[in-house]
Scaffold this motif. Structure first.
Motif, PDB file in Angstrom:
ATOM      1  N   PHE B  14       0.881  -1.161   0.000  1.00  0.00           N
ATOM      2  CA  PHE B  14       0.000   0.000   0.000  1.00  0.00           C
ATOM      3  C   PHE B  14       0.920   1.212   0.000  1.00  0.00           C
ATOM      4  N   GLY B  15       1.032   1.874  -1.128  1.00  0.00           N
ATOM      5  CA  GLY B  15       1.987   2.968  -1.232  1.00  0.00           C
ATOM      6  C   GLY B  15       3.385   2.423  -1.026  1.00  0.00           C
ATOM      7  N   ALA B  16       4.101   3.010  -0.074  1.00  0.00           N
ATOM      8  CA  ALA B  16       5.488   2.593   0.127  1.00  0.00           C
ATOM      9  C   ALA B  16       5.589   1.426   1.106  1.00  0.00           C
ATOM     10  N   THR B  17       4.503   1.117   1.831  1.00  0.00           N
ATOM     11  CA  THR B  17       4.601   0.059   2.833  1.00  0.00           C
ATOM     12  C   THR B  17       4.228  -1.290   2.222  1.00  0.00           C
ATOM     13  N   GLU B  18       5.136  -2.220   2.366  1.00  0.00           N
ATOM     14  CA  GLU B  18       4.877  -3.563   1.865  1.00  0.00           C
ATOM     15  C   GLU B  18       4.219  -4.367   2.985  1.00  0.00           C
ATOM     16  N   VAL B  19       3.047  -4.887   2.721  1.00  0.00           N
ATOM     17  CA  VAL B  19       2.281  -5.575   3.757  1.00  0.00           C
ATOM     18  C   VAL B  19       2.441  -7.088   3.630  1.00  0.00           C
ATOM     19  N   ILE B  20       2.485  -7.569   2.388  1.00  0.00           N
ATOM     20  CA  ILE B  20       2.717  -8.986   2.133  1.00  0.00           C
ATOM     21  C   ILE B  20       4.035  -9.085   1.390  1.00  0.00           C
ATOM     22  N   LYS B  21       4.970  -9.799   1.994  1.00  0.00           N
ATOM     23  CA  LYS B  21       6.342  -9.729   1.489  1.00  0.00           C
ATOM     24  C   LYS B  21       6.795 -11.027   0.846  1.00  0.00           C
ATOM     25  N   GLY B  22       6.120 -11.427  -0.180  1.00  0.00           N
ATOM     26  CA  GLY B  22       6.564 -12.609  -0.908  1.00  0.00           C
ATOM     27  C   GLY B  22       6.151 -13.897  -0.221  1.00  0.00           C
ATOM     28  N   ILE B  23       4.876 -14.272  -0.361  1.00  0.00           N
ATOM     29  CA  ILE B  23       4.382 -15.464   0.336  1.00  0.00           C
ATOM     30  C   ILE B  23       4.190 -16.605  -0.652  1.00  0.00           C
ATOM     31  N   ASP B  24       4.725 -17.747  -0.318  1.00  0.00           N
ATOM     32  CA  ASP B  24       4.499 -18.976  -1.083  1.00  0.00           C
ATOM     33  C   ASP B  24       3.695 -19.909  -0.199  1.00  0.00           C
ATOM     34  N   MET B  25       2.634 -20.456  -0.758  1.00  0.00           N
ATOM     35  CA  MET B  25       1.762 -21.273   0.076  1.00  0.00           C
ATOM     36  C   MET B  25       0.972 -22.206  -0.827  1.00  0.00           C
ATOM     37  N   GLU B  26       0.837 -23.446  -0.399  1.00  0.00           N
ATOM     38  CA  GLU B  26       0.061 -24.395  -1.184  1.00  0.00           C
ATOM     39  C   GLU B  26      -1.020 -24.948  -0.283  1.00  0.00           C
ATOM     40  N   ILE B  27      -2.271 -24.628  -0.598  1.00  0.00           N
ATOM     41  CA  ILE B  27      -3.387 -25.114   0.213  1.00  0.00           C
ATOM     42  C   ILE B  27      -4.069 -26.230  -0.559  1.00  0.00           C
ATOM     43  N   GLU B  28      -4.127 -27.409   0.055  1.00  0.00           N
ATOM     44  CA  GLU B  28      -4.705 -28.574  -0.621  1.00  0.00           C
ATOM     45  C   GLU B  28      -6.223 -28.435  -0.699  1.00  0.00           C
ATOM     46  N   PRO B  29      -6.836 -29.065  -1.692  1.00  0.00           N
ATOM     47  CA  PRO B  29      -8.296 -29.054  -1.766  1.00  0.00           C
ATOM     48  C   PRO B  29      -8.899 -29.640  -0.493  1.00  0.00           C
ATOM     49  N   GLY B  30      -9.910 -28.972   0.048  1.00  0.00           N
ATOM     50  CA  GLY B  30     -10.595 -29.489   1.233  1.00  0.00           C
ATOM     51  C   GLY B  30      -9.901 -29.193   2.537  1.00  0.00           C
ATOM     52  N   GLU B  31      -8.807 -28.481   2.480  1.00  0.00           N
ATOM     53  CA  GLU B  31      -8.102 -28.187   3.719  1.00  0.00           C
ATOM     54  C   GLU B  31      -8.779 -27.056   4.490  1.00  0.00           C
ATOM     55  N   PHE B  32      -8.562 -27.025   5.774  1.00  0.00           N
ATOM     56  CA  PHE B  32      -9.016 -25.918   6.613  1.00  0.00           C
ATOM     57  C   PHE B  32      -7.762 -25.214   7.117  1.00  0.00           C
ATOM     58  N   VAL B  33      -7.410 -24.125   6.437  1.00  0.00           N
ATOM     59  CA  VAL B  33      -6.186 -23.419   6.792  1.00  0.00           C
ATOM     60  C   VAL B  33      -6.537 -22.183   7.596  1.00  0.00           C
ATOM     61  N   VAL B  34      -5.871 -22.025   8.729  1.00  0.00           N
ATOM     62  CA  VAL B  34      -6.098 -20.837   9.546  1.00  0.00           C
ATOM     63  C   VAL B  34      -4.870 -19.949   9.464  1.00  0.00           C
ATOM     64  N   LEU B  35      -5.110 -18.684   9.084  1.00  0.00           N
ATOM     65  CA  LEU B  35      -4.048 -17.686   9.112  1.00  0.00           C
ATOM     66  C   LEU B  35      -4.133 -16.986  10.456  1.00  0.00           C
ATOM     67  N   VAL B  36      -3.041 -17.037  11.190  1.00  0.00           N
ATOM     68  CA  VAL B  36      -3.082 -16.465  12.522  1.00  0.00           C
ATOM     69  C   VAL B  36      -1.851 -15.583  12.703  1.00  0.00           C
ATOM     70  N   GLY B  37      -2.000 -14.569  13.509  1.00  0.00           N
ATOM     71  CA  GLY B  37      -0.875 -13.671  13.749  1.00  0.00           C
ATOM     72  C   GLY B  37      -1.366 -12.432  14.462  1.00  0.00           C
ATOM     73  N   PRO B  38      -0.441 -11.607  14.934  1.00  0.00           N
ATOM     74  CA  PRO B  38      -0.843 -10.391  15.655  1.00  0.00           C
ATOM     75  C   PRO B  38      -1.458  -9.368  14.703  1.00  0.00           C
ATOM     76  N   SER B  39      -2.097  -8.339  15.256  1.00  0.00           N
ATOM     77  CA  SER B  39      -2.697  -7.297  14.431  1.00  0.00           C
ATOM     78  C   SER B  39      -1.634  -6.687  13.507  1.00  0.00           C
ATOM     79  N   GLY B  40      -2.030  -6.447  12.279  1.00  0.00           N
ATOM     80  CA  GLY B  40      -1.125  -5.800  11.342  1.00  0.00           C
ATOM     81  C   GLY B  40      -0.101  -6.724  10.722  1.00  0.00           C
ATOM     82  N   CYS B  41      -0.259  -8.049  10.879  1.00  0.00           N
ATOM     83  CA  CYS B  41       0.725  -8.965  10.320  1.00  0.00           C
ATOM     84  C   CYS B  41       0.440  -9.239   8.856  1.00  0.00           C
ATOM     85  N   GLY B  42      -0.717  -8.790   8.352  1.00  0.00           N
ATOM     86  CA  GLY B  42      -1.037  -8.965   6.938  1.00  0.00           C
ATOM     87  C   GLY B  42      -1.997 -10.108   6.672  1.00  0.00           C
TER      88      GLY B  42
END
Lengths: 297, 368
Positions: B14-42
């Motif tokens: 967003f402008g000069a601030t990079e919020v997501i810094k190059g994420i590689d992720m493979e989510i299998e069909p039917g998976e239940f993936v939870v993204l967890v982290g502190p506020s502002g982690c993206g």
């Protein structure tokens, strides 16, 4: 109906607070009287005969109520050389105000929606420029507008006046709607996007039904402004296409014959009635819109 | 058949601030993936990228093998549940739920059938003619879920859907969401900052911090084998005790001596074998509160270590009592049985199960 919100509130008792309360109502009553007096004089004068006006005082109430002045103001008072009363000019004003209010409100709503919910680079600049229009006095745009209307071939016509009022009103309507839409949650729009609605789908099916309070405020404001406008009316229309405000001026400022105060007063009230009507009708919706939004959530 | 999701070198600024810094992720069909982290982690931004509500600055998003970077949300075959529920306030529950089908011009009969199926499943069939303003928080939550479910998309996205509910309702809705997943078998990506929600729901958890994914693994793995201090500190409540100290020899075995104390926590074999550092090097010893308990209250086992400290604070939670104490200036928490607890100020004999201990290098935070 719900109980009144104040009914359960604990209030101080005793002589002191009773006296305070009485003082408060006395002051309120005084102001009420002060503001109502001109209207009372207008109504009472319009119901008197000319003879009674000559004999009585300004504040005296009519002895014999007569609606002759109203009838004359409506369809036989002389506006310039034409003696058909205000009637034809009322229709001019309606034919001007209704489309102009609808157009400026609709366009303002779309502007406000696009500026807040479909943000694009420079949106704030564009809004600032539109807002600038709200601070330009009527007089400044008279000449350029006259040129424009002349070029478009709309000079001296009701459609020309509609265009003028629509353009001039956009600054205000955009401001009203933008400020309202800022408070509408972006989540709702995101949900609608995921649900498959597009720009206008979201606008007409989700956002507009939520904006009743903003629409009512804008319509009241725009209708009052456009109906009561005199300057654009007198500058951009001629004779038969005059709005009622200009016609009223021509009735009241006629320099021939006896000054018919009762007809003048009746004409003035007739010219003002539609704005009052809009306020009363739309005002009820306005309050309803507010209380609908007040429900938790 | 559910679709998988694949993120490749995904970036968002967003402008000069990079919020997501190059994420590689493979989510299998039917998976239940939870993204967890502190506020502002993206984590919410990442979800919005998958939804198509934000445009990626770089990288690729594939849903069901199809590149969707430039596909608008409506054509991604996703449905989303928002934190604020984002119900349409002027529409009835019925219209809220069917709106997505109306815009897609699905035949009325099919709409009605889907509406009935899911309003019964979610027990909101008696609320269909109400407006959102007339519903309780839990009912709104169900309507929001109904709106997502009814279109039967391949992927569901949940953005902190339970954070506005009270604690009791949150637990029951959590169970319902898990049941729904088991029943429908669709891919779910779920954002939360609540690590208990993450642990209970996920087939795999992605712990995010500052635009990166720190660890992407099944819940038990995240809890038992955190890759670094951040993951170790984030997952678990109360959090893992982080005891700074130095490595030292304790006879034949390795031990950790916390700063400013004479205590020596002996490292068990498998852990000690992995240590590549020298005597005297700085380390951080990670001990979960439940691996510290009152001495001699559990069956004796290997690799136990007993020490004595003064009780500083006693915090009963009901099933367990937390005892706060101090080792060399570091505040520690032990989880003991309520009947073992002693009042503030008394000396208390603690026993540690060192087989559960973790060891981290302080400068990189990496686990050994």
């Amino acid at each position: 109906m719900r109980q009144r919100r104040t009914s359960g509130i604990v209030q101080p008792k005793g002589l002191r607070s009773v006296l305070m309360r009485m003082g408060l109502f006395a002051v309120l009553g005084l102001f009420c009287l002060y503001y109502l007096l001109p209207l009372v004089v207008m109504v009472s004068t319009s119901l008197k005969s000319l003879a009674e006006i000559r004999e009585g005082t300004l504040l005296s109430l009519p002895q014999a109520i007569t609606f002759d002045a109203w009838a004359k103001a409506w369809d036989s008072a002389c506006v310039g050389v034409r003696c058909d009363g205000l009637k034809p000019f009322m229709w001019n004003s309606i034919a001007m105000a209704v489309p102009a209010v609808i157009l400026s409100t609709t366009l303002g709503a779309i502007n406000g929606y696009a500026l807040t919910k479909w943000r694009f680079p420079g949106a704030d600049w564009i809004f600032a420029l539109i807002l600038f229009g709200a601070f330009i006095p009527f007089q400044v745009v008279l000449l350029p507008m006259a040129r424009t209307l002349g070029q478009l071939g709309l000079a001296g016509t009701v459609p020309g006046l509609i265009l003028v009022h629509t353009v001039y009103g956009l600054a205000f309507t955009t401001l009203f709607f933008r400020n309202f839409f800022v408070s509408v949650s972006d989540g709702i729009l995101q949900a609608a996007k995921v649900d498959g609605a597009g720009f206008f789908g979201i606008f007409f099916r989700i956002v507009l039904p939520m904006s009743i309070p903003a629409i009512v405020v804008t319509v009241i404001w725009q209708f009052t402004q456009i109906w009561n406008d005199f300057l654009f009316g007198v500058a951009f229309t001629i004779g038969d296409s005059n709005p009622v405000t200009v016609a009223l001026n021509n009735v009241v400022n006629t320099s021939t014959g006896v000054k018919e105060y009762n007809v003048d007063m009746a004409a003035a009230i007739i010219a003002a009635l539609p704005t009052m009507l809009v306020y009363v009708v739309a005002g009820a919706y306005f309050v309803r819109g507010l209380s609908a939004g007040a429900v938790k959530g | 058949m559910a679709s998988g999701i694949r993120l490749e070198k995904l970036r968002k600024s967003f402008g000069a601030t990079e919020v997501i810094k190059g994420i590689d992720m493979e989510i299998e069909p039917g998976e239940f993936v939870v993204l967890v982290g502190p506020s502002g982690c993206g984590k919410s931004t990442l979800l919005n990228l998958i939804a198509g509500l934000e445009t990626a600055t770089g990288g690729a998003i594939r849903i069901g093998g199809k590149l969707v970077n430039d596909v608008p949300p409506r054509d991604r075959d996703i449905a989303m549940v928002f934190q604020s529920y984002a119900l349409y306030p002027t529409k009835t529950v019925r219209d809220n739920i069917t709106f997505g089908m109306q815009t897609r011009r699905i035949p009325k009969d099919n709409q009605q059938a889907a509406l009935e199926e899911f309003s019964q499943l979610l027990q909101i069939d008696h609320l269909l003619d109400r407006k959102p303003g007339q519903l309780s928080g839990g009912q709104r939550q169900r309507v929001a879920m109904g709106r997502a479910l009814v279109r039967k998309p391949e992927v569901f996205l949940f953005d902190e859907p339970l954070s506005n509910l009270d604690a009791k309702l949150r637990i029951s809705m959590r169970t319902e969401i898990k049941k729904l997943h088991q029943r429908l078998g669709k891919t779910i990506v779920y954002v939360t900052h609540d690590q208990i929600e993450a642990m209970t729901l996920a087939t795999r958890i992605a712990v995010m911090d500052n635009g990166h994914i720190r660890q992407f693994a099944p819940p038990a793995d995240i809890y038992e084998n955190p890759v670094d201090l951040f993951v170790a500190g984030f997952m678990g409540s109360p959090p893992m005790n982080m005891l700074p100290g130095v490595l030292c020899r304790n006879g034949a075995a390795l031990a950790v001596q916390p700063k400013g104390t004479g205590l020596r926590f002996p490292l068990p074999r498998p852990l000690a074998d992995r240590v590549t550092l020298q005597d005297g090097d700085q380390v951080v010893l990670g001990l979960r509160p439940e691996s510290i308990f009152a001495a001699e209250t559990e069956l004796p086992g290997e690799n136990r270590f007993v020490f004595e400290e003064a009780v500083e604070v006693v915090e009963p939670t009901g099933p367990d009592t937390m005892i706060v104490f101090d080792i060399g200036g570091t505040e520690m928490i032990a989880r003991v049985r309520p009947e073992d607890a002693r009042p503030e100020g008394t000396r208390f004999r603690f026993e540690v199960d060192m087989t559960k201990a973790k060891l981290f290098t302080p400068d990189t935070g990496q686990a050994m």
